[in-house]
Motif scaffolding. Structure first.
Motif, PDB file in Angstrom:
ATOM      1  N   LEU A  57       0.814  -1.555   0.339  1.00 41.96           N
ATOM      2  CA  LEU A  57      -0.214   0.512   0.669  1.00 41.96           C
ATOM      3  C   LEU A  57       0.503   1.313   0.000  1.00 41.96           C
ATOM      4  O   LEU A  57       0.834   1.962  -0.780  1.00 41.96           O
ATOM      5  N   PRO A  58       2.038   1.617   0.892  1.00 40.33           N
ATOM      6  CA  PRO A  58       2.590   2.769   1.028  1.00 40.33           C
ATOM      7  C   PRO A  58       3.384   2.851  -0.596  1.00 40.33           C
ATOM      8  O   PRO A  58       3.842   4.199  -1.160  1.00 40.33           O
ATOM      9  N   VAL A  59       3.834   1.340  -0.913  1.00 39.15           N
ATOM     10  CA  VAL A  59       4.748   1.612  -1.988  1.00 39.15           C
ATOM     11  C   VAL A  59       4.249   2.460  -2.876  1.00 39.15           C
ATOM     12  O   VAL A  59       4.348   3.082  -3.808  1.00 39.15           O
ATOM     13  N   LEU A  60       2.578   1.790  -3.179  1.00 39.86           N
ATOM     14  CA  LEU A  60       1.325   2.334  -4.062  1.00 39.86           C
ATOM     15  C   LEU A  60       1.624   3.940  -3.956  1.00 39.86           C
ATOM     16  O   LEU A  60       1.197   4.722  -5.086  1.00 39.86           O
ATOM     17  N   ALA A  61       0.987   3.529  -3.110  1.00 40.91           N
ATOM     18  CA  ALA A  61       0.632   5.633  -3.458  1.00 40.91           C
ATOM     19  C   ALA A  61       1.670   6.603  -3.147  1.00 40.91           C
ATOM     20  O   ALA A  61       2.182   7.479  -4.018  1.00 40.91           O
ATOM     21  N   GLN A  62       3.238   6.178  -2.870  1.00 41.25           N
ATOM     22  CA  GLN A  62       4.564   7.149  -3.034  1.00 41.25           C
ATOM     23  C   GLN A  62       4.806   6.552  -4.606  1.00 41.25           C
ATOM     24  O   GLN A  62       4.836   7.774  -5.329  1.00 41.25           O
ATOM     25  N   LEU A  63       4.278   5.641  -5.349  1.00 35.56           N
ATOM     26  CA  LEU A  63       5.050   5.849  -6.787  1.00 35.56           C
ATOM     27  C   LEU A  63       4.355   6.321  -7.394  1.00 35.56           C
ATOM     28  O   LEU A  63       4.021   7.099  -9.130  1.00 35.56           O
ATOM     29  N   SER A  64       3.058   6.448  -7.235  1.00 33.72           N
ATOM     30  CA  SER A  64       1.567   7.068  -7.539  1.00 33.72           C
ATOM     31  C   SER A  64       1.520   8.343  -7.462  1.00 33.72           C
ATOM     32  O   SER A  64       0.604   9.697  -8.438  1.00 33.72           O
ATOM     33  N   LYS A  65       2.413   8.939  -7.193  1.00 31.96           N
ATOM     34  CA  LYS A  65       3.036  10.445  -6.962  1.00 31.96           C
ATOM     35  C   LYS A  65       3.869  10.898  -7.536  1.00 31.96           C
ATOM     36  O   LYS A  65       4.066  12.684  -7.878  1.00 31.96           O
ATOM     37  N   VAL A  66       4.815  10.296  -7.418  1.00 29.02           N
ATOM     38  CA  VAL A  66       6.056  10.242  -8.464  1.00 29.02           C
ATOM     39  C   VAL A  66       5.642  10.203 -10.370  1.00 29.02           C
ATOM     40  O   VAL A  66       5.066   9.513 -10.935  1.00 29.02           O
ATOM     41  N   GLU A  67       7.263  11.184 -11.228  1.00 24.22           N
ATOM     42  CA  GLU A  67       6.365  10.769 -12.378  1.00 24.22           C
ATOM     43  C   GLU A  67       7.397   9.575 -12.714  1.00 24.22           C
ATOM     44  O   GLU A  67       8.523   9.151 -12.562  1.00 24.22           O
ATOM     45  N   ASN A  71      11.538   3.756 -20.022  1.00 23.09           N
ATOM     46  CA  ASN A  71      11.505   2.263 -19.435  1.00 23.09           C
ATOM     47  C   ASN A  71      12.326   1.307 -19.244  1.00 23.09           C
ATOM     48  O   ASN A  71      13.468   1.970 -19.949  1.00 23.09           O
ATOM     49  N   ARG A  72      11.665   0.489 -18.758  1.00 20.58           N
ATOM     50  CA  ARG A  72      12.559  -0.657 -18.422  1.00 20.58           C
ATOM     51  C   ARG A  72      13.283   0.070 -17.627  1.00 20.58           C
ATOM     52  O   ARG A  72      14.153  -0.952 -16.871  1.00 20.58           O
ATOM     53  N   HIS A  73      13.351   1.069 -16.896  1.00 26.08           N
ATOM     54  CA  HIS A  73      13.636   2.163 -15.203  1.00 26.08           C
ATOM     55  C   HIS A  73      13.175   1.060 -14.179  1.00 26.08           C
ATOM     56  O   HIS A  73      11.499   1.467 -14.419  1.00 26.08           O
ATOM     57  N   ILE A  74      13.104   0.598 -13.995  1.00 29.51           N
ATOM     58  CA  ILE A  74      12.519   0.334 -12.964  1.00 29.51           C
ATOM     59  C   ILE A  74      12.464   0.883 -10.988  1.00 29.51           C
ATOM     60  O   ILE A  74      13.146   1.542 -10.604  1.00 29.51           O
ATOM     61  N   GLN A  75      11.121   1.597 -10.596  1.00 25.98           N
ATOM     62  CA  GLN A  75      10.817   2.448  -9.831  1.00 25.98           C
ATOM     63  C   GLN A  75      10.876   1.553  -7.957  1.00 25.98           C
ATOM     64  O   GLN A  75      11.424   2.491  -7.348  1.00 25.98           O
ATOM     65  N   PRO A 117       9.734 -14.674 -22.886  1.00 24.35           N
ATOM     66  CA  PRO A 117       8.674 -13.719 -22.304  1.00 24.35           C
ATOM     67  C   PRO A 117       9.059 -12.973 -21.086  1.00 24.35           C
ATOM     68  O   PRO A 117       8.241 -11.512 -20.886  1.00 24.35           O
ATOM     69  N   GLN A 118       9.598 -13.150 -20.188  1.00 26.03           N
ATOM     70  CA  GLN A 118       9.739 -11.938 -18.908  1.00 26.03           C
ATOM     71  C   GLN A 118      10.519 -11.710 -20.117  1.00 26.03           C
ATOM     72  O   GLN A 118      10.385 -10.086 -18.851  1.00 26.03           O
ATOM     73  N   MET A 119      11.588 -10.816 -20.670  1.00 29.40           N
ATOM     74  CA  MET A 119      12.193 -10.024 -20.633  1.00 29.40           C
ATOM     75  C   MET A 119      11.189  -9.233 -21.551  1.00 29.40           C
ATOM     76  O   MET A 119      11.338  -7.667 -21.213  1.00 29.40           O
ATOM     77  N   LYS A 120      10.332  -9.647 -22.432  1.00 33.68           N
ATOM     78  CA  LYS A 120       9.985  -8.990 -23.415  1.00 33.68           C
ATOM     79  C   LYS A 120       8.601  -7.934 -22.924  1.00 33.68           C
ATOM     80  O   LYS A 120       8.246  -7.463 -22.876  1.00 33.68           O
ATOM     81  N   ALA A 121       8.293  -8.942 -21.551  1.00 33.03           N
ATOM     82  CA  ALA A 121       7.093  -8.009 -20.629  1.00 33.03           C
ATOM     83  C   ALA A 121       7.588  -7.323 -19.535  1.00 33.03           C
ATOM     84  O   ALA A 121       7.311  -6.194 -18.906  1.00 33.03           O
ATOM     85  N   MET A 122       8.921  -6.579 -19.500  1.00 31.83           N
ATOM     86  CA  MET A 122       9.652  -5.818 -18.831  1.00 31.83           C
ATOM     87  C   MET A 122       9.649  -4.330 -19.601  1.00 31.83           C
ATOM     88  O   MET A 122      10.031  -3.091 -18.709  1.00 31.83           O
ATOM     89  N   MET A 123       8.615  -4.019 -20.596  1.00 34.56           N
ATOM     90  CA  MET A 123       7.983  -2.869 -21.265  1.00 34.56           C
ATOM     91  C   MET A 123       7.139  -1.973 -20.340  1.00 34.56           C
ATOM     92  O   MET A 123       6.223  -2.727 -19.914  1.00 34.56           O
ATOM     93  N   GLY A 124       8.075  -0.822 -19.787  1.00 34.20           N
ATOM     94  CA  GLY A 124       6.829  -0.155 -18.957  1.00 34.20           C
ATOM     95  C   GLY A 124       6.635  -0.337 -17.477  1.00 34.20           C
ATOM     96  O   GLY A 124       6.274   0.083 -16.677  1.00 34.20           O
ATOM     97  N   VAL A 125       7.466  -0.875 -16.993  1.00 36.37           N
ATOM     98  CA  VAL A 125       7.076  -1.525 -15.645  1.00 36.37           C
ATOM     99  C   VAL A 125       8.113  -0.726 -14.745  1.00 36.37           C
ATOM    100  O   VAL A 125       8.929  -0.566 -14.710  1.00 36.37           O
ATOM    101  N   SER A 126       7.334  -0.737 -13.248  1.00 36.75           N
ATOM    102  CA  SER A 126       7.489   0.007 -12.934  1.00 36.75           C
ATOM    103  C   SER A 126       8.121  -0.643 -11.158  1.00 36.75           C
ATOM    104  O   SER A 126       8.006  -0.021 -10.775  1.00 36.75           O
ATOM    105  N   ILE A 127       6.678  -1.830 -11.032  1.00 37.08           N
ATOM    106  CA  ILE A 127       6.889  -2.311  -9.843  1.00 37.08           C
ATOM    107  C   ILE A 127       7.778  -3.716  -9.940  1.00 37.08           C
ATOM    108  O   ILE A 127       7.176  -4.707 -10.856  1.00 37.08           O
ATOM    109  N   LEU A 128       8.425  -4.735 -10.159  1.00 32.73           N
ATOM    110  CA  LEU A 128       9.191  -5.981 -10.048  1.00 32.73           C
ATOM    111  C   LEU A 128       9.439  -6.429  -9.461  1.00 32.73           C
ATOM    112  O   LEU A 128      10.226  -6.015  -8.051  1.00 32.73           O
TER     113      LEU A 128
END
Length: 379
Positions: A57-67, A71-75, A117-128
């Motif tokens: 819950l807090p991780v989602l709350a924090q990331l929803s407030k930042v830009e 692509n492919r840069h995990i937050q 398939p996991q490599m292809k799925a990394m497009m746009g991933v914020s939380i890994l």
């Protein structure tokens, strides 16, 4: 205290209501506001206490407030020791993330399946959510980048920090930014967790709810003295006489798990095994069926048990004793969760008596015995 008092967004509060989360558990009550301050947190709480949601819950709350990052840069990176736990954590994240105005992409990765398939799925991933080995493979293939990481979570830190993952963890920690929020969650505070606390946590907020041993109070335990050759008949007798609709059975090896399943099925008892020698697809399917109540008996090894999280599991049976008293507590902790009661039944052979005494001493609880010599197990 209510979830609304934490300052979570209306979207997350709506998800909590829809998922019938009535009030925060003790670890959630402490951890959510602590994480939202941005400080490092070490959370020690028993299995089944709601640790996952306390950081989701807090991780989602924090990331929803930042830009969002490139692509492919995990937050946010969540490291877990097993594939089953990775899938479980992913489910919790997704159940909340889809309610956000701009949903964050969540993905779990783990070994045992094709990496492409996991490599292809990394497009746009914020939380890994990742097991260490597969994370290293993805990073070395440039499928992901960790330079923009804002938060690191170690779930089941006690397992991640043992010798099996030591080298992998060193490599991962050397790759990620020094300026980040670190969140460690564990059922126990052992020496390894203490060491890593000093290495990667900066002035952490330490939250400790209770020792895992204290969580066994809701579990009704019974031990059965039984010879090795009568274990199989006793197991079938208990399943039938107690009319068990859903039971999790633990063995000490994959061979024994398969053997127990074979005997049960020969006696018309619906059972499946889940262990490391099964394919990931097979394991996922079996676990889904068991959680949904479509499978009566699941036979598992300790390696797999970390990902088995069922809120109202009525029965756990220790067909064989684990080597570690902590593993025993973890096993029976699969039942008696979410303030519900459950039963843990343990088979003790004459050769097991001494070891079971040690387990009881470490647990701080005496388990009543029942004799089985007089039982007609073929009735």
């Amino acid at each position: 205290m209510s979830f609304s008092s934490f300052g979570l967004s209306p979207f997350l509060l709506q998800a909590l209501t829809e998922m019938t989360y009535e009030k925060p558990t003790p670890i959630q009550e402490l951890a959510i506001p602590a994480i939202l301050t941005g400080k490092d947190v070490l959370g020690i709480a028993p299995t089944g206490s709601g640790k996952t949601a306390s950081y989701v819950l807090p991780v989602l709350a924090q990331l929803s407030k930042v830009e969002k990052a490139k692509n492919r840069h995990i937050q946010s990176l969540i490291l877990v020791p097993t594939r089953e736990l990775a899938i479980q954590v992913e489910e919790v994240f997704k159940s909340f993330a889809h309610k956000l105005p701009e949903p964050l992409k969540v993905k779990a990765v783990y070994g045992g399946v094709s990496i492409n398939p996991q490599m292809k799925a990394m497009m746009g991933v914020s939380i890994l959510i990742a097991t260490p080995g597969r994370l290293i493979e993805l990073a070395e293939s440039n499928a992901i980048h960790l330079s923009t990481l804002k938060s690191l979570v170690l779930d089941e830190a006690d397992k991640l920090l043992n010798l099996d993952f030591q080298e992998e963890m060193k490599r991962i920690l050397s790759w990620i930014p020094k300026k980040r929020q670190n969140l460690l969650f564990s059922a126990t505070l052992n020496d390894k967790v203490s060491e890593i606390t000093q290495l990667i946590l900066h002035e952490p907020i330490v939250l400790k709810i209770e020792n895992e041993e204290d969580s066994v109070e809701l579990i009704q335990q019974t031990a059965y003295r039984v010879s090795d050759e009568r274990k199989g008949p006793l197991l079938r007798y208990l399943i039938r006489s107690r009319n068990m609709k859903q039971v999790l059975i633990f063995t000490s090896s994959t061979f024994k798990a398969d053997q127990v399943v074979e005997k049960l099925r020969k006696n018309n008892i619906d059972a499946q095994a889940i262990h490391s020698k099964k394919s990931q697809d097979a394991r996922n399917k079996v676990l889904r069926n068991f959680k949904a109540g479509h499978l009566k008996v699941l036979v598992a090894t300790d390696l797999i048990s970390r990902g088995i999280d069922i809120e109202f599991l009525p029965f756990v049976i220790n067909y064989e004793l684990p080597r570690s008293p902590k593993d025993y507590v973890h096993r029976i902790g699969r039942t008696g969760r979410a303030e519900s009661t459950g039963e843990a039944l343990t088979f003790v052979t004459p050769e097991d008596e001494h070891h079971f005494k040690i387990i009881q001493k470490k647990m701080g609880k005496q388990v009543p015995f029942e004799e089985t010599d007089g039982l007609d197990l073929n009735a």
